[in-house]
Design an enzyme around this catalytic site. Sequence first.
Site, PDB file in Angstrom:
ATOM      1  N   GLY A 249       0.782  -1.234   0.000  1.00  0.00           N
ATOM      2  CA  GLY A 249       0.000   0.000   0.000  1.00  0.00           C
ATOM      3  C   GLY A 249       0.811   1.280   0.000  1.00  0.00           C
ATOM      4  N   GLU A 291       4.269  -6.257   1.908  1.00  0.00           N
ATOM      5  CA  GLU A 291       4.051  -6.644   0.508  1.00  0.00           C
ATOM      6  C   GLU A 291       3.969  -5.453  -0.428  1.00  0.00           C
ATOM      7  OE1 GLU A 291       0.317  -8.688   0.740  1.00  0.00           O
ATOM      8  OE2 GLU A 291       1.204 -10.479   1.620  1.00  0.00           O
ATOM      9  N   PRO A 292       4.999  -4.625  -0.476  1.00  0.00           N
ATOM     10  CA  PRO A 292       4.897  -3.460  -1.356  1.00  0.00           C
ATOM     11  C   PRO A 292       5.058  -3.829  -2.831  1.00  0.00           C
ATOM     12  CG  PRO A 292       7.047  -3.537  -0.304  1.00  0.00           C
ATOM     13  CD  PRO A 292       6.284  -4.703   0.218  1.00  0.00           C
ATOM     14  N   GLY A 293       4.281  -3.222  -3.659  1.00  0.00           N
ATOM     15  CA  GLY A 293       4.446  -3.372  -5.107  1.00  0.00           C
ATOM     16  C   GLY A 293       4.869  -2.023  -5.669  1.00  0.00           C
ATOM     17  N   ARG A 294       3.940  -1.080  -5.594  1.00  0.00           N
ATOM     18  CA  ARG A 294       4.145   0.242  -6.188  1.00  0.00           C
ATOM     19  C   ARG A 294       5.425   0.923  -5.687  1.00  0.00           C
ATOM     20  NH1 ARG A 294      -0.384   3.240  -7.760  1.00  0.00           N
ATOM     21  NH2 ARG A 294      -1.566   1.910  -6.347  1.00  0.00           N
ATOM     22  N   ARG A 330      -4.435   3.592 -15.906  1.00  0.00           N
ATOM     23  CA  ARG A 330      -4.625   4.246 -14.599  1.00  0.00           C
ATOM     24  C   ARG A 330      -5.314   5.620 -14.691  1.00  0.00           C
ATOM     25  NH1 ARG A 330      -1.341   5.472 -11.250  1.00  0.00           N
ATOM     26  NH2 ARG A 330      -2.385   4.550  -9.475  1.00  0.00           N
ATOM     27  N   CYS A 360     -11.162   4.611 -29.153  1.00  0.00           N
ATOM     28  CA  CYS A 360     -12.423   5.252 -29.522  1.00  0.00           C
ATOM     29  C   CYS A 360     -13.323   5.447 -28.313  1.00  0.00           C
ATOM     30  CB  CYS A 360     -13.131   4.411 -30.570  1.00  0.00           C
ATOM     31  SG  CYS A 360     -12.275   4.502 -32.120  1.00  0.00           S
ATOM     32  N   GLU A 361     -12.834   6.135 -27.338  1.00  0.00           N
ATOM     33  CA  GLU A 361     -13.653   6.502 -26.178  1.00  0.00           C
ATOM     34  C   GLU A 361     -13.148   7.855 -25.699  1.00  0.00           C
ATOM     35  OE1 GLU A 361     -14.595   3.796 -23.063  1.00  0.00           O
ATOM     36  OE2 GLU A 361     -14.328   2.029 -24.327  1.00  0.00           O
ATOM     37  N   TYR A 389       1.470  -1.299 -12.125  1.00  0.00           N
ATOM     38  CA  TYR A 389       0.122  -1.323 -12.698  1.00  0.00           C
ATOM     39  C   TYR A 389       0.083  -0.594 -14.036  1.00  0.00           C
ATOM     40  CZ  TYR A 389      -0.305  -2.542  -7.828  1.00  0.00           C
ATOM     41  OH  TYR A 389      -0.101  -3.110  -6.601  1.00  0.00           O
TER      42      TYR A 389
END
Length: 436
Positions: A249, A291-294, A330, A360-361, A389
Amino acid sequence: MKYSTWLKKKDLEYKNNELHYADINLKKVIKKYKTPFYIVNERLIRKRYKKLKSILDTNYKQNEIHYAVKANSNLAVLKILKSEGASADCSSVGEVRSCLKAGIPAESIIYTGNMFTNEDFEFAVKNDILINLDSISQLDRLNHIYEKLDKEKLPLSFRINPEFGAGHHSHTITAGKDIKFGILDDQVIEAYSKAKEYGFTKFGTHIHIGSGILDPNDFESAFNKYIDIVMKLADTLDIQLDFIDFGGGLGIPYHPEEEPLDLELFIKKLISPINKLLERGDFGNPIIKIEPGRFIVGEGSILVTQINTIKDNGYKKFLGVDAGFQTLIRPTMYQSYHHIIQCKQKNGEKEEYDIAGPICESGDILGKDRKIIEPEEGDCLVILDTGAYGFTMASVYNSRPRPAELLLNNGNIYVIREEEKYKDLFKHQKIPKHLK
Ligand code: LLP
């Protein structure tokens, strides 16, 4: 912080008005590879990991950093982190397989799935992977699979939902009574006593309260409540815990004005409830896991894209680029800010543009109202902090093959994932006979 210092911390620097990443002139990379592509920066990933590890080691020796593979599962990234001594946190069989393929040993992996299927359990049990359950109901099936396969029971943990969550967006808050994850306080005793009855003898506990948290105080209430639950559990069931997992987190500063997470303070918020626990004297020496990812990989990558269209509809100006929400979702999915800069440093008047992808959005906007100086079609833009991510959430929407990933290290450029080809779009499709 001075803007150039902020960039330098992310290993970006203008030299002779040309942007360099990890000391490599991006002009050189763009000449060789077709945009859009991600670039991963090996030394920055190592640096972030080392920083976190050393601060943890100073405060609590018995610790393990389980890198959250979902942030970036490229095998080269996993190998870098393995060589640093990292363990892994996985959320699917695919992630567990990626770790094993990268040489991360089974005993260093924790598998926190949610909505586990029997196939997931079978794979994990056969491969001696520690399972972190998400619901009491899953325990019966897991126990059955252990018995069917006649395997020795590994330590078991449950994801506990401490009812306090935080995160940069509502989608990334993962604790709270109405959130799908984990078991609530009043189910914890039942869960672990059932596990004891099934013959599990070694245990751990787990929480993960959310993602993209920059204020250490957000962790505090959750951690305190968590440790209260852990104490109650140990007292009621007379079990010693092999490990106590605090999840990930940890946020990163995506915006130049954002203050980075105060790591010392974060660790303090983590260690002080643990000390409370250890002061009792009867708690052994549990391993503390995070458990860090970012935090580890987020700042260690950029996305390079090329301007193909400059458009002024008389009301608003757009810069059309070849990356879009198929490449980096993101901004569209969480309204996340990613800083965007020009490869060529220019002197001139800044004008505001929306940076728009080719999907196309109308939601395909990578950056709103960004100040850009005299852009030209063919110029390159760099989107910062795409290591977490980024590629892992890329898709082939609008039938656009996914981009390449490159790795920079020691002045060298390596392709760590080739760009997908159009033929890859058709690889798994089958045409029924009557349509041939
Ligand atoms: N552990 C567990 C059990 C998790 O579910 C997660 C992330 C992590 C660790 C790592 O969290 P981190 O340290 O990276 O914040 N796609 C979103 C983030 C979703 C995170 C989901 N779980 C985004 O782009 O912001």
